[in-house]
Write an enzyme that holds these catalytic residues in place. Structure first.
Site, PDB file in Angstrom:
ATOM      1  N   GLY A  69       0.805  -1.219   0.000  1.00  0.00           N
ATOM      2  CA  GLY A  69       0.000   0.000   0.000  1.00  0.00           C
ATOM      3  C   GLY A  69       0.832   1.259   0.000  1.00  0.00           C
ATOM      4  O   GLY A  69       0.414   2.280   0.523  1.00  0.00           O
ATOM      5  N   GLY A  70       2.040   1.184  -0.571  1.00  0.00           N
ATOM      6  CA  GLY A  70       2.833   2.403  -0.731  1.00  0.00           C
ATOM      7  C   GLY A  70       2.401   3.110  -2.008  1.00  0.00           C
ATOM      8  O   GLY A  70       1.346   2.808  -2.579  1.00  0.00           O
ATOM      9  N   ARG A 117      24.425  10.333  -5.305  1.00  0.00           N
ATOM     10  CA  ARG A 117      24.516   9.697  -3.992  1.00  0.00           C
ATOM     11  C   ARG A 117      25.692   8.739  -3.844  1.00  0.00           C
ATOM     12  O   ARG A 117      26.347   8.720  -2.809  1.00  0.00           O
ATOM     13  CB  ARG A 117      23.216   8.941  -3.733  1.00  0.00           C
ATOM     14  CG  ARG A 117      22.087   9.918  -3.588  1.00  0.00           C
ATOM     15  CD  ARG A 117      20.780   9.256  -3.340  1.00  0.00           C
ATOM     16  NE  ARG A 117      19.837  10.311  -2.953  1.00  0.00           N
ATOM     17  CZ  ARG A 117      18.563  10.115  -2.713  1.00  0.00           C
ATOM     18  NH1 ARG A 117      18.045   8.910  -2.819  1.00  0.00           N
ATOM     19  NH2 ARG A 117      17.792  11.106  -2.367  1.00  0.00           N
ATOM     20  N   HIS A 166      22.500   5.850   1.049  1.00  0.00           N
ATOM     21  CA  HIS A 166      22.296   7.292   1.098  1.00  0.00           C
ATOM     22  C   HIS A 166      23.464   7.912   1.840  1.00  0.00           C
ATOM     23  O   HIS A 166      23.825   7.457   2.915  1.00  0.00           O
ATOM     24  CB  HIS A 166      20.979   7.631   1.803  1.00  0.00           C
ATOM     25  CG  HIS A 166      20.550   9.043   1.584  1.00  0.00           C
ATOM     26  ND1 HIS A 166      21.150  10.094   2.227  1.00  0.00           N
ATOM     27  CD2 HIS A 166      19.601   9.580   0.780  1.00  0.00           C
ATOM     28  CE1 HIS A 166      20.574  11.220   1.832  1.00  0.00           C
ATOM     29  NE2 HIS A 166      19.638  10.938   0.951  1.00  0.00           N
ATOM     30  N   SER A 168      17.699  14.388   4.609  1.00  0.00           N
ATOM     31  CA  SER A 168      17.359  14.551   3.198  1.00  0.00           C
ATOM     32  C   SER A 168      18.458  15.255   2.412  1.00  0.00           C
ATOM     33  O   SER A 168      19.171  16.113   2.921  1.00  0.00           O
ATOM     34  CB  SER A 168      16.078  15.363   3.068  1.00  0.00           C
ATOM     35  OG  SER A 168      15.910  15.772   1.741  1.00  0.00           O
ATOM     36  N   LEU A 180       9.900   8.482  -5.882  1.00  0.00           N
ATOM     37  CA  LEU A 180       8.463   8.721  -5.794  1.00  0.00           C
ATOM     38  C   LEU A 180       7.876   8.677  -7.193  1.00  0.00           C
ATOM     39  O   LEU A 180       6.814   8.100  -7.435  1.00  0.00           O
ATOM     40  CB  LEU A 180       8.205  10.091  -5.154  1.00  0.00           C
ATOM     41  CG  LEU A 180       8.731  10.267  -3.726  1.00  0.00           C
ATOM     42  CD1 LEU A 180       8.503  11.688  -3.244  1.00  0.00           C
ATOM     43  CD2 LEU A 180       8.047   9.284  -2.793  1.00  0.00           C
ATOM     44  N   ALA A 191       3.384   2.962  -5.103  1.00  0.00           N
ATOM     45  CA  ALA A 191       3.179   2.139  -6.293  1.00  0.00           C
ATOM     46  C   ALA A 191       1.890   1.337  -6.172  1.00  0.00           C
ATOM     47  O   ALA A 191       1.080   1.276  -7.109  1.00  0.00           O
ATOM     48  CB  ALA A 191       4.375   1.209  -6.493  1.00  0.00           C
ATOM     49  N   GLY A 192       1.686   0.720  -5.024  1.00  0.00           N
ATOM     50  CA  GLY A 192       0.491  -0.101  -4.841  1.00  0.00           C
ATOM     51  C   GLY A 192      -0.780   0.728  -4.912  1.00  0.00           C
ATOM     52  O   GLY A 192      -1.769   0.326  -5.532  1.00  0.00           O
TER      53      GLY A 192
END
Lengths: 286, 260, 614
Positions: free
Chosen positions: C13-14, C300, C239, C253, C420, C16-17
């Site tokens: 359920g992120g 990165r 990261h 970030s 994202l 993409a889902g």
């Protein structure tokens, strides 16, 4: 599994939930709050000589009972009834969340109940003169032997109110707690009502309005304090004391306080008009 | 920031409950002190070696968590009597609160317990469904940009949108209880959030009608604990006042125009 | 229920889902959505920085979708398949518009336009953002749209359900899944005519990473064990700037650097003075010195390695494994822009980054590799054929992989603020493919298949549970997991070499041995997290093995995969996708390579304007 858990309900209270809630808020301000403000302003005048004049003015109003019932008793009953339901539908938690707002939330409900008890006693005794506290019932005595009254009962607002309050430390306590509860309840109610109705949106606005409510609280509290102080320190004259003693005497013999218009009775004589709705207090030793 | 003396052992008193209807009970666990621990890392250590202070073999404590960065809202629990996210509950700060004493962990009290520290917060998600918490767009096709908005409008919406449905506001709210129907601050915030969007406003009347039902905005007693305990500083009291204003206006309009 | 419509199953359920759910539901196909957490708590919430797209302003400054496409390939060291990336870059502005319409509170300019910020890997302002919680805002916007479909009855949510296995029919087509309710522990089969896995990355394989505790990669391995292939498992993004913590590493970030934050170490080894007491002349701003063009905004993997090396050389803060990320010099307005991420730092460390330089170190962050997927390119390779049923389908027909679990888009390493985008793009673009597969290609409806197929799947999982619960061995799953994380972090992250990888493989092998004789302390049948963890650990160990094997065989340096014993990129031998297949019955991984076509952009050296020290 994701269906709403709240089932639609169709009881009268539920169907008109929002309206009732808003009327609850509204009645607290108008008429009850406004009445309390005028009432305390009047009482404050116990410290001055104008109190009797004010009382006379009130008693001279036409349709006083009508005004009382629809302007006061029904709104108060409505406000208090719903308020009690709301009060017991909460879970108080000032122990762990010691924020000012949370204390005020809890106090609002505590003072509501205290004020309600006080108002019931206050009205039952001073207005209706039900002897619910026996000899400690603060009553409104009429002047019996005021020179020039020709034997008629005449109002002695300041003196008898003061003497009524002085009748017992308990009564003084009841008045102090009750009046300040009512004042807090009103001032804090004004503060939350402004949020409820959507007048004060931001924290700054709520803070500013909060200062106004504090001022209202302080104003009403000082009126109350002045009235209470005037009552507690009032020095009754001999005539007033005699009137009071006589009233008590009648009460001891008959179980009721004399009303306006009653003829003075010689000691030991039964009065003619005893209202049957009065409940006899426990017998007291003469 | 750092207190002069640190204990060698941190003691946790944890309220446990084996199943939905089981009786809760307490267990005490000890964890060796290290700097920069948070409650989650201690629960992880306990999971690896679930032996109570009395030396009894127990089971790992069950709790709900996901991101551990205080953005997902999962790991809410009652720590030292107060509700907060366990990921951002730093042991060094908790020790300052309790002095020499034990750190207590309890499940939230306003939601049914699933097991141990895990509670069922479905009520909150159900409310989002009930209040039509969405912007009714025409579809995912390319229909150009959304409505423009000023930085001020964006700021309020952004602040409201940070609500992570963690339940802190409801746990601390005296008006919200396990068995009443009060909707609670987070949903009020969401209603105002969606009503503030130019397209979201299309459903405003329906949202406000629902907000006027039992348990709705009128039941808020303005204790304002919600905004005090909110870990994301969501302006919940502004939302509550706005919801009050919107329902006031809405009900007056409805009084004079009748139901649509 | 005989006339029930064919359904799609979405696991995860992120972003993409949820995007997939929305797109599939929009075609009128009902969707069952499964998630281990309420979908609002998915890992996508953690993305802070933003989402890339060509935009009006950047376009007038010379930026274009083509450049976004090219940057993504350049960043990915040309290991990415070009047609899907082409589409992603060209869809990006439209996706931003869509999110905008959904009500995402993107930061605004005075005129009400969407504000933009700089991000690593680009010289243009092309990153849209919503405060410091862009991922959260995007996830919520999609969650809201899913809720709308839920209200319409087209979506059913199964939250707190864990995916255990795909169900394959006799022809090897995916026809449903087996899942377990994490509270009641009920194991159930769900019928579906197509299944989307959108289960995210595998950071937990590394123990402490920036990932959420649910990102264990187990779902991908459960598909792998049923015959799905892995693509490029060795590509794991580290990261460069994370806040080291006891339970996990928290992201700092890239926007801290995007807004002007500077990375430095003391020039003197082991300097233990407070950062504010170290004068300018005694600081080494090593990224700016070595890469004048990009400075602190190098991609990165480069930033990570430079930081890693500085610490290895002994220049880290007080000689340890940390460097300074300094934002104290920034003007107040910029600091306010970064208030969100500063708050995070202060919340978890107790120090205020406005006043004191932050201490950071690289941490595992993103899984470029994942399930191997295919697609239908357009004839000119500029994008994919829209709606082609096999877009982002794994080698198992009917089983799709979207988002981070999909190996596509990012190649050797991912550009900041592209994650994202790729997740939403997958869901929106390929959701239609899922619906078309169900309509045209799925054959016999799942509803019509024999119950035995599903019952068998459930039984197999129940047996596995019983085995774990009954095990009376001596090993503790949490201890095994910790050791796995340690060896993976030490040997298979920033710098890799033959020797270290061999050691890692041996260690994982012995951990897998120990896994066979395990004992879990909770043997209950209600909300047993201990069991779920132990079961996922078995999958993570297999994933770890696949990563190490992939890393061992790729004897070159490319993107995030840096081999200190093979420093150069070797296009002749390794411009190829690593495909790994697993024979579960014999517990054997097989590795193959597949050429990466480069029809649109020819590979060029990836230097980011590095100035070579003499």
């Amino acid at each position: 599994m994701t269906q709403s858990a709240v089932a639609p309900s169709s009881s009268f209270l539920d169907r008109h939930h929002f309206l009732l809630r808003r009327l609850h808020s509204l009645t607290g301000i108008m008429p009850i709050g406004v009445f309390v403000m005028f009432h305390l302003f009047t009482n404050m005048q116990m410290a001055f000589s104008t109190f009797q004049h004010e009382v006379d003015w009130i008693h001279s109003m036409p349709a006083l009972l009508f005004l009382e019932v629809f302007g006061l008793w029904l709104p108060i009953a409505f406000h208090a009834g719903l308020g009690l339901i709301y009060t017991f539908n909460a879970k108080y938690n000032t122990r762990h969340y010691r924020y000012g707002g949370n204390w005020r939330y809890t106090l609002q409900r505590v003072t509501g109940i205290l004020a309600l008890i006080f108002i019931l006693v206050h009205v039952a005794t001073l207005r209706w003169r039900w002897p619910i506290l026996g000899e400690h019932t603060p009553f409104f005595a009429w002047g019996w032997a005021v020179p020039g009254s020709g034997g008629e009962l005449v109002p002695l607002a300041t003196a008898t109110t003061a003497l009524a309050i002085q009748s017992s430390l308990l009564v003084i306590l009841l008045y102090v707690v009750g009046v300040f509860s009512a004042v807090f309840h009103l001032a804090n109610g004004l503060w939350t009502a402004a949020i409820t109705w959507g007048l004060t949106l931001t924290q700054q606005a709520q803070r500013r309005w909060g200062y106004v409510c504090i001022a209202i609280f302080l104003g009403l509290a000082s009126f109350s304090a002045m009235a209470l102080y005037a009552s507690v320190t009032y020095q009754a004259s001999e005539v007033e004391k005699a009137s009071l003693a006589k009233t008590l005497e009648v009460y001891r013999q008959t179980g009721v306080y004399p009303h306006k218009g009653d003829k003075p009775h010689p000691p030991g004589h039964e009065p003619e008009a005893v209202e049957t709705r009065l409940i006899m207090p426990p017998a007291t030793d003469p | 920031m750092i207190a002069p003396k640190k204990p060698e052992i941190i003691t946790f008193r944890i309220k446990r409950q084996d199943a939905r209807d089981a009786q809760p009970y307490w267990e005490v666990f000890e964890v060796p002190y290290k700097p920069n621990l948070n409650v989650i890392s201690c629960l992880q250590l306990i999971a690896e070696n679930p032996v109570t202070r009395e030396g009894r073999q127990s089971r790992p404590v069950v709790w709900d968590c996901s991101c551990l960065e205080e953005v997902c809202g999962a790991c809410t629990m009652v720590i030292n009597g107060r509700v907060r996210q366990s990921c951002s509950a730093l042991v060094d700060q908790l020790l300052e609160e309790v002095g020499e004493g034990e750190i207590t962990l309890e499940p939230m009290t306003k939601f049914p317990v699933v097991r141990d520290l895990w509670v069922d917060r479905q009520r909150m998600f159900d409310n989002l469904l009930r209040f039509k918490g969405w912007v009714p767009i025409d579809g995912t096709h390319d229909l150009g940009e959304g409505p423009k908005e000023s930085p001020e409008e964006q700021e309020l919406r952004y602040e409201l949108s940070r609500c992570m449905t963690c339940g802190c506001c409801l746990e601390a709210c005296p008006q919200f209880t396990l068995d009443n129907d009060f909707i609670g601050a987070n949903t009020f915030g969401q209603v105002v959030y969606f009503n503030a969007h130019k397209t979201g406003r299309v459903l405003m009347n329906e949202r406000l009608d629902a907000l006027m039902e039992p348990g709705g905005i009128a039941d808020c007693g303005n204790a304002q604990n919600c905004v005090k305990v909110c870990p994301k500083d969501v302006p919940l009291t502004i939302a509550i006042a706005k919801a009050g204003r919107q329902t006031t206006v809405h009900s007056i309009k409805r009084f004079f125009t009748g139901k649509r | 229920m005989a006339a029930e419509k064919p359904r799609a199953l979405v696991v995860g359920g992120g972003l993409a889902g949820l995007a997939a759910t929305i797109r599939i539901a929009e075609t009128g196909t009902p969707v069952d959505l499964f998630s281990m957490v309420p979908v609002k708590r998915s890992h996508s919430v953690c993305a802070q920085g933003g989402i890339n797209a060509c935009n009006k302003v950047a376009r007038q400054q010379g930026y274009s979708e083509w450049m976004h496409f090219d940057e993504t390939l350049y960043g990915g060291d040309f290991l990415n398949h070009q047609p899907p990336v082409y589409d992603m870059a060209h869809w990006a502005p439209r996706i931003i518009d869509l999110l905008d319409r959904m009500g995402v509170p993107f930061n605004r300019t005075h005129e009400g336009e969407r504000d933009l910020r700089m991000f690593g890997g680009s010289l243009f302002k092309r990153t849209h953002f919503a405060g410091a919680t862009t991922g959260q805002q995007l996830l919520y916007a999609l969650d809201e749209q899913v809720r709308r479909w839920e209200a319409e009855g087209l979506v059913r949510k199964f939250e707190f359900w864990e995916f255990l296995a795909p169900v394959l029919d006799d022809g090897g087509m995916c026809k449903g899944i087996i899942a377990q309710d994490m509270r009641t522990m009920e194991i159930r089969a769900f019928r579906g005519d197509a299944t989307v896995l959108a289960t995210g990355g595998n950071g937990l394989v590394y123990g402490k990473s920036t990932n959420s505790v649910i990102c264990n990669g187990a779902a991908a391995i459960r598909a792998y064990a049923q015959g799905a292939w892995l693509g490029n498992p060795e590509f794991i993004q580290v990261h460069p700037t994370a806040i080291p913590g006891e339970d996990k590493c928290r992201l700092m970030s890239e926007s801290a650097r995007g807004e002007g934050g500077r990375v430095w170490v003391p020039r003197k080894k082991g300097d233990s003075r407070a950062p504010g007491d170290i004068p300018e002349g005694e600081r080494s701003y090593f990224l700016e010195e070595k890469y004048p063009a990009y400075g602190n905004l190098v991609p990165r993997d480069i930033a990570t390695r430079e930081i890693f090396w500085k610490c290895l050389e002994g220049y880290g803060v007080a000689g340890g494994r940390m460097v300074y990320l300094d934002c104290t010099h920034l003007p107040d307005a910029t600091k306010n822009k970064l208030a969100g991420i500063f708050e995070i730092y202060e919340k978890f460390t107790g120090d205020d980054p406005r006043k004191v330089a932050m201490k950071i170190f690289p941490a595992v962050h993103y899984t470029m590799g994942g399930l191997y997927t295919v697609y239908t390119p357009r004839s000119d390779y500029k994008g994919m054929e829209p709606g082609a049923p096999n877009n982002m389908m794994t080698n198992i027909p009917g089983l799709y992989a979207f988002g981070e679990v999909n190996y596509q888009y990012h190649g050797g390493t991912r550009l900041g603020a592209n994650a994202l985008l790729s997740c939403i793009f997958d869901g929106l673009f390929c959701g239609l493919s899922v619906a078309n597969h169900i309509r045209d290609k799925a054959g016999k409806r799942a509803q019509e298949l024999s119950a035995g197929l599903y019952e068998q799947g459930v039984r197999r999982q129940e047996d596995a549970v019983r085995q774990l619960i009954d095990a009376k061995g001596e090993n503790n799953p949490y201890t095994i997991a910790r050791e796995m994380g340690e060896v993976m972090t030490d040997r298979v992250t920033v710098v890799r070499d033959e020797e270290g990888l061999k050691l890692a493989l041996n260690t994982i092998g012995s951990l897998r041995q120990r896994y066979q004789s395990m004992r879990i302390s909770d043997t209950g049948t209600w909300t047993n997290q201990n069991l779920a963890f132990a079961r996922a650990l078995g999958d993570m160990l297999i994933y770890a093995e696949a990563i190490v094997i992939g890393a061992t065989e790729r004897r070159e340096s490319r993107g995030s995969h840096f081999r200190s014993d093979h420093l150069e990129r070797n296009d002749d031998k390794y411009l190829k996708t690593t495909i790994m297949k697993y024979d579960a019955a014999n517990d054997r991984h097989t590795l193959e390579y597949e050429d990466v076509p480069t029809p649109l952009v020819k590979p060029r050296p990836r230097t980011y304007g590095k100035v070579e020290a003499a």
